[in-house]
Design a protein around this motif. Structure first.
Motif, PDB file in Angstrom:
ATOM      1  N   LEU A  56       0.838  -1.200   0.000  1.00  0.00           N
ATOM      2  CA  LEU A  56       0.000   0.000   0.000  1.00  0.00           C
ATOM      3  C   LEU A  56       0.878   1.257   0.000  1.00  0.00           C
ATOM      4  CD1 LEU A  56      -2.852   1.240   0.165  1.00  0.00           C
ATOM      5  CD2 LEU A  56      -2.692   1.075   2.647  1.00  0.00           C
ATOM      6  N   GLU A  57       1.931   1.235   0.826  1.00  0.00           N
ATOM      7  CA  GLU A  57       2.882   2.359   0.856  1.00  0.00           C
ATOM      8  C   GLU A  57       3.545   2.553  -0.491  1.00  0.00           C
ATOM      9  OE1 GLU A  57       4.474   1.836   5.396  1.00  0.00           O
ATOM     10  OE2 GLU A  57       5.904   2.615   3.909  1.00  0.00           O
ATOM     11  N   LEU A  58       3.930   1.437  -1.114  1.00  0.00           N
ATOM     12  CA  LEU A  58       4.579   1.483  -2.420  1.00  0.00           C
ATOM     13  C   LEU A  58       3.618   2.052  -3.471  1.00  0.00           C
ATOM     14  CD1 LEU A  58       7.143   0.779  -4.000  1.00  0.00           C
ATOM     15  CD2 LEU A  58       6.217  -1.512  -4.333  1.00  0.00           C
ATOM     16  N   LEU A  59       2.376   1.596  -3.422  1.00  0.00           N
ATOM     17  CA  LEU A  59       1.363   2.096  -4.355  1.00  0.00           C
ATOM     18  C   LEU A  59       1.167   3.595  -4.172  1.00  0.00           C
ATOM     19  CD1 LEU A  59      -0.755   1.534  -6.540  1.00  0.00           C
ATOM     20  CD2 LEU A  59      -2.347   0.873  -4.739  1.00  0.00           C
ATOM     21  N   ASP A  60       1.176   4.034  -2.909  1.00  0.00           N
ATOM     22  CA  ASP A  60       1.050   5.462  -2.625  1.00  0.00           C
ATOM     23  C   ASP A  60       2.170   6.267  -3.274  1.00  0.00           C
ATOM     24  OD1 ASP A  60      -0.370   5.255   0.737  1.00  0.00           O
ATOM     25  OD2 ASP A  60      -1.302   5.521  -1.225  1.00  0.00           O
ATOM     26  N   SER A  61       3.388   5.753  -3.208  1.00  0.00           N
ATOM     27  CA  SER A  61       4.497   6.508  -3.793  1.00  0.00           C
ATOM     28  C   SER A  61       4.423   6.501  -5.317  1.00  0.00           C
ATOM     29  CB  SER A  61       5.839   5.996  -3.287  1.00  0.00           C
ATOM     30  OG  SER A  61       6.080   4.675  -3.714  1.00  0.00           O
ATOM     31  N   LYS A  62       3.911   5.420  -5.913  1.00  0.00           N
ATOM     32  CA  LYS A  62       3.771   5.377  -7.364  1.00  0.00           C
ATOM     33  C   LYS A  62       2.716   6.401  -7.806  1.00  0.00           C
ATOM     34  CE  LYS A  62       6.861   3.174  -7.183  1.00  0.00           C
ATOM     35  NZ  LYS A  62       8.134   3.833  -7.497  1.00  0.00           N
ATOM     36  N   ILE A  63       1.619   6.487  -7.040  1.00  0.00           N
ATOM     37  CA  ILE A  63       0.561   7.447  -7.362  1.00  0.00           C
ATOM     38  C   ILE A  63       1.103   8.875  -7.231  1.00  0.00           C
ATOM     39  CG2 ILE A  63      -1.648   8.388  -6.564  1.00  0.00           C
ATOM     40  CD1 ILE A  63      -2.467   5.482  -5.870  1.00  0.00           C
ATOM     41  N   PHE A  64       1.907   9.108  -6.181  1.00  0.00           N
ATOM     42  CA  PHE A  64       2.524  10.421  -5.985  1.00  0.00           C
ATOM     43  C   PHE A  64       3.395  10.780  -7.185  1.00  0.00           C
ATOM     44  CE2 PHE A  64       4.063  13.977  -3.619  1.00  0.00           C
ATOM     45  CZ  PHE A  64       5.393  14.115  -3.955  1.00  0.00           C
ATOM     46  N   GLU A  65       4.191   9.806  -7.637  1.00  0.00           N
ATOM     47  CA  GLU A  65       5.102  10.051  -8.761  1.00  0.00           C
ATOM     48  C   GLU A  65       4.339  10.280 -10.066  1.00  0.00           C
ATOM     49  OE1 GLU A  65       7.624   6.631  -8.441  1.00  0.00           O
ATOM     50  OE2 GLU A  65       8.318   7.255  -6.444  1.00  0.00           O
ATOM     51  N   LEU A  66       3.223   9.562 -10.236  1.00  0.00           N
ATOM     52  CA  LEU A  66       2.400   9.777 -11.429  1.00  0.00           C
ATOM     53  C   LEU A  66       1.784  11.177 -11.392  1.00  0.00           C
ATOM     54  CD1 LEU A  66       0.560   6.377 -11.977  1.00  0.00           C
ATOM     55  CD2 LEU A  66       2.021   7.532 -13.623  1.00  0.00           C
ATOM     56  N   ASN A  67       1.444  11.639 -10.192  1.00  0.00           N
ATOM     57  CA  ASN A  67       0.889  12.986 -10.044  1.00  0.00           C
ATOM     58  C   ASN A  67       1.913  14.041 -10.425  1.00  0.00           C
ATOM     59  OD1 ASN A  67      -1.779  13.743  -9.325  1.00  0.00           O
ATOM     60  ND2 ASN A  67      -1.572  12.531  -7.456  1.00  0.00           N
ATOM     61  N   GLU A  68       3.164  13.805 -10.030  1.00  0.00           N
ATOM     62  CA  GLU A  68       4.227  14.741 -10.387  1.00  0.00           C
ATOM     63  C   GLU A  68       4.421  14.758 -11.898  1.00  0.00           C
ATOM     64  OE1 GLU A  68       7.238  15.479  -6.857  1.00  0.00           O
ATOM     65  OE2 GLU A  68       7.725  13.614  -7.931  1.00  0.00           O
ATOM     66  N   LEU A  69       4.307  13.584 -12.503  1.00  0.00           N
ATOM     67  CA  LEU A  69       4.452  13.455 -13.950  1.00  0.00           C
ATOM     68  C   LEU A  69       3.349  14.251 -14.652  1.00  0.00           C
ATOM     69  CD1 LEU A  69       5.321  10.120 -15.719  1.00  0.00           C
ATOM     70  CD2 LEU A  69       3.633  11.627 -16.724  1.00  0.00           C
ATOM     71  N   ARG A  70       2.098  14.134 -14.162  1.00  0.00           N
ATOM     72  CA  ARG A  70       0.985  14.841 -14.804  1.00  0.00           C
ATOM     73  C   ARG A  70       1.156  16.350 -14.617  1.00  0.00           C
ATOM     74  NH1 ARG A  70      -2.198  18.681 -13.280  1.00  0.00           N
ATOM     75  NH2 ARG A  70      -4.001  17.962 -14.464  1.00  0.00           N
ATOM     76  N   ASP A  71       1.704  16.755 -13.463  1.00  0.00           N
ATOM     77  CA  ASP A  71       1.953  18.174 -13.229  1.00  0.00           C
ATOM     78  C   ASP A  71       3.003  18.709 -14.192  1.00  0.00           C
ATOM     79  OD1 ASP A  71       1.553  18.241  -9.568  1.00  0.00           O
ATOM     80  OD2 ASP A  71       0.108  18.322 -11.223  1.00  0.00           O
ATOM     81  N   THR A  72       4.033  17.901 -14.443  1.00  0.00           N
ATOM     82  CA  THR A  72       5.083  18.301 -15.384  1.00  0.00           C
ATOM     83  C   THR A  72       4.483  18.475 -16.779  1.00  0.00           C
ATOM     84  OG1 THR A  72       6.721  17.073 -14.093  1.00  0.00           O
ATOM     85  CG2 THR A  72       7.355  17.713 -16.320  1.00  0.00           C
ATOM     86  N   LEU A  73       3.621  17.524 -17.166  1.00  0.00           N
ATOM     87  CA  LEU A  73       2.971  17.601 -18.483  1.00  0.00           C
ATOM     88  C   LEU A  73       2.070  18.827 -18.566  1.00  0.00           C
ATOM     89  CD1 LEU A  73       2.292  16.424 -21.267  1.00  0.00           C
ATOM     90  CD2 LEU A  73       0.621  14.932 -20.158  1.00  0.00           C
ATOM     91  N   ALA A  74       1.344  19.122 -17.478  1.00  0.00           N
ATOM     92  CA  ALA A  74       0.450  20.283 -17.441  1.00  0.00           C
ATOM     93  C   ALA A  74       1.251  21.583 -17.602  1.00  0.00           C
ATOM     94  CB  ALA A  74      -0.345  20.303 -16.150  1.00  0.00           C
ATOM     95  N   LYS A  75       2.383  21.667 -16.897  1.00  0.00           N
ATOM     96  CA  LYS A  75       3.231  22.875 -16.988  1.00  0.00           C
ATOM     97  C   LYS A  75       3.781  23.028 -18.403  1.00  0.00           C
ATOM     98  CE  LYS A  75       4.811  23.615 -12.254  1.00  0.00           C
ATOM     99  NZ  LYS A  75       4.906  22.286 -11.589  1.00  0.00           N
ATOM    100  N   LEU A  76       4.179  21.890 -18.984  1.00  0.00           N
ATOM    101  CA  LEU A  76       4.706  21.885 -20.349  1.00  0.00           C
ATOM    102  C   LEU A  76       3.661  22.443 -21.316  1.00  0.00           C
ATOM    103  CD1 LEU A  76       7.447  20.759 -21.411  1.00  0.00           C
ATOM    104  CD2 LEU A  76       6.217  18.730 -22.107  1.00  0.00           C
ATOM    105  N   LEU A  77       2.408  22.028 -21.127  1.00  0.00           N
ATOM    106  CA  LEU A  77       1.325  22.497 -21.993  1.00  0.00           C
ATOM    107  C   LEU A  77       1.029  23.977 -21.774  1.00  0.00           C
ATOM    108  CD1 LEU A  77      -1.178  19.529 -22.019  1.00  0.00           C
ATOM    109  CD2 LEU A  77      -0.310  20.717 -24.031  1.00  0.00           C
ATOM    110  N   GLU A  78       1.092  24.413 -20.521  1.00  0.00           N
ATOM    111  CA  GLU A  78       0.846  25.828 -20.223  1.00  0.00           C
ATOM    112  C   GLU A  78       1.896  26.716 -20.856  1.00  0.00           C
ATOM    113  OE1 GLU A  78       0.372  27.025 -16.040  1.00  0.00           O
ATOM    114  OE2 GLU A  78      -0.392  24.983 -15.722  1.00  0.00           O
ATOM    115  N   GLY A  79       3.153  26.306 -20.691  1.00  0.00           N
ATOM    116  CA  GLY A  79       4.274  27.157 -21.083  1.00  0.00           C
ATOM    117  C   GLY A  79       4.498  27.241 -22.570  1.00  0.00           C
ATOM    118  N   SER A  80       3.899  26.300 -23.294  1.00  0.00           N
ATOM    119  CA  SER A  80       4.172  26.272 -24.735  1.00  0.00           C
ATOM    120  C   SER A  80       3.093  27.025 -25.503  1.00  0.00           C
ATOM    121  CB  SER A  80       4.254  24.840 -25.227  1.00  0.00           C
ATOM    122  OG  SER A  80       2.987  24.230 -25.145  1.00  0.00           O
TER     123      SER A  80
END
Lengths: 80, 80, 80, 80
Positions: A56-80
């Motif tokens: 469960l802890e491991l799954l939590d960290s994977k979800i956290f990392e996926l969230n960071e990934l989506r945030d990076t993609l969102a910023k990329l879309l905003e900035g371009s």
């Protein structure tokens, strides 16, 4: 009562007592065995749940990392 | 100035004018081509970004569903 | 032709030439500007795509890690 | 032996038999209780594992969908 009747009754009671004490020992053994099985089952259950908590802890960290990934993609879309 | 000198100058100017007008047409064509390429590039970019935004939405829903999954696992662990 | 007619024609051609050369300079400037914009746009596009490729690699590793997690859960279920 | 000695022995055996039979009943009750607890524990475990298997299937479909998402992103990058 006659001596023979007493002897017969005594022998009968003695036999019955032996049988009941023998039954006792069987029951004690079965009880001991079941108690071990129950304890073993509970230890297994605790170990299993502990492993699941790790997952469960491991799954939590994977979800956290996926969230960071989506945030990076969102910023990329905003900035371009 | 003599008539011959004027004629020579006029012929020279006429030639220069033709060359410059010809150069003009070439530049107009290049400009038109570049404007099309730039517009085409911007349309491509918009379409690309639109697709990315769809992917971002899809990623968001996957993260949401993974969160629900982890919550179900957490409840399962609590209740057992 | 008279000298005056030549002069008039020469002046007229000279003016036209100046206008056309002036138009040329404007077109050259516009062309240069568009070329810069197109190159800038292409550099932006390359940088954007490069960032996306990084995100794709990152997503791949997250998927890999989720797969390992599901395998761990599967083994846990088998062994219990 | 005298009648009194027989009576004493008989009474003693009878008492011992009663005690042993009473102990037996206690053991039977404990055994029955433990068997129920063990069965209850196993039913719980089966229900738990069944829920986990559902979660595993759900996790599998989320991973599949994330893979499709990454493929879409990869194609987007190729095509642009």
């Amino acid at each position: 009562e006659s001596a023979n009747e007493f002897r017969t009754q005594k022998d009968s009671l003695t036999q019955k007592l032996q049988d009941t004490e023998s039954r006792n020992q069987t029951l004690e053994a079965q009880l001991s065995d079941l108690e071990q099985r129950l304890e073993s089952s509970q230890l297994e259950r605790e170990a299993f749940r502990k492993s699941l908590r790790s997952l469960l802890e491991l799954l939590d960290s994977k979800i956290f990392e996926l969230n960071e990934l989506r945030d990076t993609l969102a910023k990329l879309l905003e900035g371009s």
